[in-house]
Motif scaffolding. Structure first.
Motif, mmCIF file in Angstrom:
data_model
loop_
_atom_site.group_PDB
_atom_site.id
_atom_site.type_symbol
_atom_site.label_atom_id
_atom_site.label_comp_id
_atom_site.label_asym_id
_atom_site.label_seq_id
_atom_site.Cartn_x
_atom_site.Cartn_y
_atom_site.Cartn_z
ATOM 1 N N MET A 1 0.854 -1.202 0.000
ATOM 2 C CA MET A 1 0.000 0.000 0.000
ATOM 3 C C MET A 1 0.882 1.242 0.000
ATOM 4 N N ASN A 2 0.577 2.196 -0.923
ATOM 5 C CA ASN A 2 1.404 3.392 -0.996
ATOM 6 C C ASN A 2 0.945 4.448 0.008
ATOM 7 N N ARG A 3 1.711 5.543 0.095
ATOM 8 C CA ARG A 3 1.449 6.565 1.103
ATOM 9 C C ARG A 3 0.114 7.267 0.874
ATOM 10 N N GLN A 4 -0.249 7.453 -0.409
ATOM 11 C CA GLN A 4 -1.526 8.110 -0.697
ATOM 12 C C GLN A 4 -2.702 7.261 -0.241
ATOM 13 N N GLU A 5 -2.623 5.952 -0.459
ATOM 14 C CA GLU A 5 -3.678 5.049 0.000
ATOM 15 C C GLU A 5 -3.757 5.045 1.520
ATOM 16 N N GLU A 6 -2.588 5.075 2.185
ATOM 17 C CA GLU A 6 -2.583 5.129 3.649
ATOM 18 C C GLU A 6 -3.221 6.424 4.148
ATOM 19 N N PHE A 7 -2.951 7.528 3.456
ATOM 20 C CA PHE A 7 -3.555 8.810 3.831
ATOM 21 C C PHE A 7 -5.077 8.738 3.729
ATOM 22 N N VAL A 8 -5.585 8.125 2.675
ATOM 23 C CA VAL A 8 -7.032 8.000 2.498
ATOM 24 C C VAL A 8 -7.641 7.197 3.636
ATOM 25 N N LEU A 9 -7.039 6.050 3.963
ATOM 26 C CA LEU A 9 -7.581 5.210 5.033
ATOM 27 C C LEU A 9 -7.556 5.933 6.381
ATOM 28 N N ARG A 10 -6.495 6.683 6.625
ATOM 29 C CA ARG A 10 -6.397 7.433 7.883
ATOM 30 C C ARG A 10 -7.439 8.550 7.919
ATOM 31 N N SER A 11 -7.626 9.235 6.792
ATOM 32 C CA SER A 11 -8.610 10.316 6.727
ATOM 33 C C SER A 11 -10.018 9.798 6.952
ATOM 34 N N ILE A 12 -10.314 8.644 6.386
ATOM 35 C CA ILE A 12 -11.649 8.055 6.544
ATOM 36 C C ILE A 12 -11.942 7.772 8.008
ATOM 37 N N GLU A 13 -10.929 7.265 8.715
ATOM 38 C CA GLU A 13 -11.117 6.963 10.135
ATOM 39 C C GLU A 13 -11.257 8.244 10.957
ATOM 40 N N GLU A 14 -10.396 9.224 10.679
ATOM 41 C CA GLU A 14 -10.401 10.455 11.459
ATOM 42 C C GLU A 14 -11.653 11.284 11.220
ATOM 43 N N ARG A 15 -12.209 11.214 10.022
ATOM 44 C CA ARG A 15 -13.345 12.079 9.668
ATOM 45 C C ARG A 15 -14.676 11.346 9.722
ATOM 46 N N ASP A 16 -14.658 10.131 10.279
ATOM 47 C CA ASP A 16 -15.886 9.343 10.465
ATOM 48 C C ASP A 16 -16.652 9.175 9.153
ATOM 49 N N ILE A 17 -15.938 8.708 8.136
ATOM 50 C CA ILE A 17 -16.554 8.446 6.835
ATOM 51 C C ILE A 17 -17.165 7.056 6.857
ATOM 52 N N ARG A 18 -18.448 6.973 6.589
ATOM 53 C CA ARG A 18 -19.167 5.690 6.638
ATOM 54 C C ARG A 18 -19.322 5.057 5.257
ATOM 55 N N PHE A 19 -19.395 5.897 4.221
ATOM 56 C CA PHE A 19 -19.574 5.384 2.858
ATOM 57 C C PHE A 19 -18.540 6.019 1.932
ATOM 58 N N VAL A 20 -18.016 5.223 1.012
ATOM 59 C CA VAL A 20 -17.081 5.721 0.004
ATOM 60 C C VAL A 20 -17.697 5.458 -1.366
ATOM 61 N N ARG A 21 -17.930 6.514 -2.105
ATOM 62 C CA ARG A 21 -18.508 6.369 -3.437
ATOM 63 C C ARG A 21 -17.383 6.320 -4.469
ATOM 64 N N LEU A 22 -17.425 5.307 -5.302
ATOM 65 C CA LEU A 22 -16.457 5.149 -6.372
ATOM 66 C C LEU A 22 -17.104 5.633 -7.661
ATOM 67 N N TRP A 23 -16.502 6.631 -8.294
ATOM 68 C CA TRP A 23 -17.074 7.284 -9.468
ATOM 69 C C TRP A 23 -16.273 6.948 -10.726
ATOM 70 N N PHE A 24 -16.996 6.819 -11.830
ATOM 71 C CA PHE A 24 -16.397 6.746 -13.165
ATOM 72 C C PHE A 24 -17.468 7.156 -14.159
ATOM 73 N N THR A 25 -17.112 7.297 -15.425
ATOM 74 C CA THR A 25 -18.108 7.673 -16.423
ATOM 75 C C THR A 25 -18.210 6.601 -17.498
ATOM 76 N N ASP A 26 -19.376 6.556 -18.128
ATOM 77 C CA ASP A 26 -19.492 5.726 -19.320
ATOM 78 C C ASP A 26 -18.933 6.508 -20.509
ATOM 79 N N VAL A 27 -19.014 5.938 -21.693
ATOM 80 C CA VAL A 27 -18.410 6.558 -22.873
ATOM 81 C C VAL A 27 -19.064 7.900 -23.187
ATOM 82 N N LEU A 28 -20.340 8.061 -22.874
ATOM 83 C CA LEU A 28 -21.040 9.309 -23.174
ATOM 84 C C LEU A 28 -20.803 10.380 -22.124
ATOM 85 N N GLY A 29 -20.132 10.040 -21.022
ATOM 86 C CA GLY A 29 -19.847 11.017 -19.989
ATOM 87 C C GLY A 29 -20.856 11.049 -18.863
#
Length: 449
Positions: A1-29
């Motif tokens: 796990m890289n440092r950026q991923e570790e930062f995300v996991l730490r931030s989620i714990e510190e900021r009481d994040i309950r849900f993580v939304r994963l975003w992407f787009t289809d071909v039309l945007g």
């Protein structure tokens, strides 16, 4: 796990994040989203989250439906409109096939591939969009849908200050929310049409900006609903008023140096800058289906209201497709060019890919920049434009598709999968549009024929 991923996991714990939304787009945007719990995030980083790509526009065929979405930890942001605690965050994803290879259908990958080509040539591509949109009243039945026909929330015009107006309060709330997510805003104001607004985002690299534009659209719609109105990025919703564009200022940098800047040259635009503009102009008709991808886009381009319908460039000439702004003539780092064709409903990943590819082609092939258009191009006759060698952009989505279909440049930039799906989808949209019997025909012809 890289440092950026570790930062995300730490931030989620510190900021009481309950849900993580994963975003992407289809071909039309169209923005897609899947929510996972924080406990699943380590697996998502290392392996990705599986989903059925065959049910999303253009991503996969039924016999190769399994796909993986891998979150990009550098895009982590808390969603401010989801409440303070417990919170919800989001990350954009790169799409992969099950063998771990980048998906050729992923618009984000298309842009990454084009940016890599620019990097191999020594360039970083920066963009600064001016994003226009409309605010409409909602239906009176409490459905939170746009009224039909659409009713603008005000009768304001360009730069109008409307005391205690909804648009003023709306822009303030939207900008506050955008900046809380790390998206810097440069300007905001009322635009030329009733209910029309513009918010300009500060310069960023093209990938970050494409992600920011997708976030921007979501924020604008969320804030609009909170204010009891409806936001639309439709290019031309009102027949008698200008449509919404996404004029984009672009530049190439070589390290810390602006490759478009050359002191002492005409308009301080370097040879690289001139060749880049020449590339966008030469390939403009074949790019238009991507930068203006909806049937309604052509009512903006050809419906008046200062939309750029002709292939030309000029200094401070707002009738030109490409403009050379001179806001800061003594500041070399600010040298840039403005592309005025792209509209707010384009897929930013694909649109920025084809614009960059055309510009790079101009540099690679040493294209010569044609003569500047000094006249008001809209005011010229067809004969005068022909005499000046000024070509028209496609007048409909159908013509734009035909031009794109013949383009080796667009095919190479998008890749076979995206190129073929995009053409097939847009051809179907055009045929469905052409088959409609419109109110205009019924009102004009039914009583007469």
């Amino acid at each position: 796990m890289n440092r950026q991923e570790e930062f995300v996991l730490r931030s989620i714990e510190e900021r009481d994040i309950r849900f993580v939304r994963l975003w992407f787009t289809d071909v039309l945007g169209t923005l897609k989203s899947v929510a996972i719990s924080p406990a699943e995030l380590e697996t998502a980083f290392s392996e990705g989250i599986g989903f059925d790509g065959s049910v999303i526009e253009g991503l996969a065929r039924v016999n190769e439906a399994d796909m993986l979405a891998k979150p990009d930890p550098t895009t982590f942001q808390v969603l401010p409109w989801r409440g303070e605690s417990p919170g919800t965050a989001r990350m954009f994803c790169d799409l992969h096939s099950t063998d771990g290879q980048p998906s050729l259908a992923d618009p984000r990958h298309v842009l990454h591939r084009t940016l890599t080509k620019a990097a191999d040539m020594g360039f970083t591509f920066y963009v600064h969009p001016e994003i226009e949109f409309f605010l409409f009243e909602q239906d009176g039945d409490g459905s939170r849908r746009v009224s039909n026909p659409p009713r603008p929330i005000d009768q304001g015009g360009y730069f109008d200050h409307l005391p205690q107006g909804t648009a003023h309060d709306f822009r303030r709330a939207a900008i506050t929310m955008l900046e809380s997510m790390g998206i810097s805003v440069e300007f905001s104001h009322h635009e030329g049409a009733p209910g029309q607004n513009e918010i300009d985002l500060r310069y960023a690299d093209a990938m970050s900006m494409a992600d920011n534009i997708m976030t921007f659209r979501t924020v604008i719609k969320e804030v609009a609903l909170e204010h009891g109105v409806y936001a639309s990025f439709m290019p031309k919703p009102l027949a008698d008023h200008p449509g919404s564009g996404m004029h984009t200022h672009v530049s190439l940098f070589e390290g810390d140096n602006n490759a478009f800047y050359e002191p002492g040259s005409r308009y301080q635009l370097s040879k690289v800058g001139r060749q880049f503009v020449a590339g966008m102009l030469r390939h403009a008709p074949e790019l238009t289906a991507v930068t203006n991808q909806w049937v309604n886009s052509y009512k903006r381009l050809w419906g008046g209201g200062e939309a750029p319908a002709y292939v030309c460039w000029g200094r401070a000439n707002r009738s030109a497709m490409v403009r050379i702004p001179l806001y800061k003539p003594n500041k070399g780092q600010a040298t840039r060019v403005e592309i005025r064709t792209i509209d707010t409903a384009a897929n930013p990943y694909l649109a920025y890919s084809v614009l960059l590819a055309a510009g790079l082609k101009g540099i690679e092939e040493g294209y010569e920049l044609p003569e500047e258009a000094e006249d008001d191009v809209w005011a010229l006759t067809d004969a005068e434009r022909r005499a000046l060698g000024i070509e028209a952009l496609p007048r409909s989505l159908g013509r734009a598709i035909d031009a794109m279909e013949r383009s080796n440049l667009v095919a190479e930039t998008l890749g076979e999968h995206v190129f073929e799906f995009f053409l097939r989808n847009k051809r179907q949209e055009w045929e469905e549009y052409r088959s409609q019997v419109t109110p205009f025909e019924l009102e004009r012809l039914l009583p007469r024929l």
